[in-house]
Design an enzyme around this catalytic site. Sequence first.
Site, short mmCIF file in Angstrom:
data_model
loop_
_atom_site.label_atom_id
_atom_site.label_comp_id
_atom_site.label_asym_id
_atom_site.label_seq_id
_atom_site.Cartn_x
_atom_site.Cartn_y
_atom_site.Cartn_z
N GLU A 189 45.56 82.69 55.92
CA GLU A 189 46.75 83.32 56.52
C GLU A 189 47.04 82.97 57.98
O GLU A 189 46.96 83.85 58.87
CB GLU A 189 46.62 84.84 56.42
N GLU A 382 44.37 87.30 47.08
CA GLU A 382 44.28 88.70 47.51
C GLU A 382 45.48 89.46 46.97
O GLU A 382 46.62 88.98 47.05
CB GLU A 382 44.31 88.84 49.05
#
Length: 477
Positions: A189, A382
């Site tokens: 990320e 996730e």
Amino acid sequence: MKQLKISLSFLLFCTNILVFGQKKQPFFWGVATAAYQVEGAYQTDGKGESKWDFLTNKVGITQFTIGEKQTGNVSINMYDRTQYLKDLALLKQLGANSYRFSLDWSRIIPDGTGAVNEKALAHYDQLIDDVLAAGLEPFVTIYHFDYPVVLMQKDGWGNPAMVDWYINYASIVMKRFGKKVKHFITFNEPYIEFFLVENMLHEQESKHIPPKEYYMSQMQKAHRQLIANAKAIELYHSLQLKGQIGIVLNVNPGAAWNASKVADVKAANFQDILINGLFLDPLYKGKYPQMAMDSLAKYNPSFQPSASDLTFIAQNKPDFLGINFYAPAVVKGEDSAMSLKWLDNNPDAIKSNVGPVMPEYLYKMLIRLKKDYGNPTVYITENGTGFAGEDVVKNGKVNDPLRIDYIKRHVAYALKAKREGVNLGGYMVWSGWDNFEWVSGYTKRLGLIYVDFKTQERIPKQSFFEYKKLIQKYKGI
Ligand code: BGC
């Protein structure tokens, strides 16, 4: 006929071996964690100080957000082998066949660039063996937000040398573990690291650069990380380790607060570009979105990525894309896309810790990856949630119906996309265990397994058992 069927499947099996040099991969069901959030043992076996050790212990970063100093010094004690073996046994009980976790750079090269710490390598070697022995495919994130503080003091990703420092670290890891680990992840990320967390810090510390200029100045760092990603992929492929390497992006599709308001729709579109397009386009199309470049020209004109950088990024595409999906970015017309305003917009009556519950946007994003980005192999690395007040122990049990509902609906949409041709190879819940939730410390619980942070006792929540049923039902897909 039966014989024909058998020989056909045998032929398919052989083709897989021939074409991919390995057996066809199963669908990966699992959970995810990251080193700083779960390991603790912050001074064990020669570990160096990391950025997050520094932010939590010395800056006291959680004080800004939760009014109390909390650290990952002990966390949920998963560096300890006695502890993590019990935790892996729980994953086995869950029926998972994969586990995503990260390595801590500050353990492996304590000062970032110098001597390699053999004790740390031996620790991770053992962990990987133990993960494999538990029947779990390791998905190893090489870098998950944290790195040696010495490098942060040299300006981290603001320093062009960071690319080489990272590649040196990544190459040690790949060479040591590449025979056993078949799924490496370069980064986790970049948007969250540079545009969210660092921006939040900047707001707190109220430095003097105006917000939009500061926001856009982060682009140099993000670009540098994309180059490091491409270099790591190039290196990995040159080592011919017969596995795959990818990157993990948070995806937050833009959604208008009010879909019939033109200003909201426009703002949502721009926000979408600044969160998702900003990374997906260079990775898969070799260019930054024009709207982002226009804003950069205004607020950060010094950002001039060279054509050769962009070609290099596009030539070294990830073998797979990991996506972390929690919620869309719901946007109002008056929000500036160069800010974190979108995080405050949540129309849900009962608000989760991770944004509005809108699983259809996971589906939309998956379809978009198929249509606009060449249908790459995607793993949902996730997905998960938490609701204040839900994770409480009553009579030795934790009943978490809102999390169960969230997971079921997201899995349903993910599988719908898969049925419609999206190249989806796995789904992982964030997280296996309640853990240190960065700036929120221990105040936000996102695990399938409840952790008593004082005693380290584990209690599988109701969602653990429901997820187990889902895995059983869809194991062979
Ligand atoms: C990160 C995790 C984090 C999770 C929940 C993601 O941004 O990769 O480290 O704990 O979201 O907030």
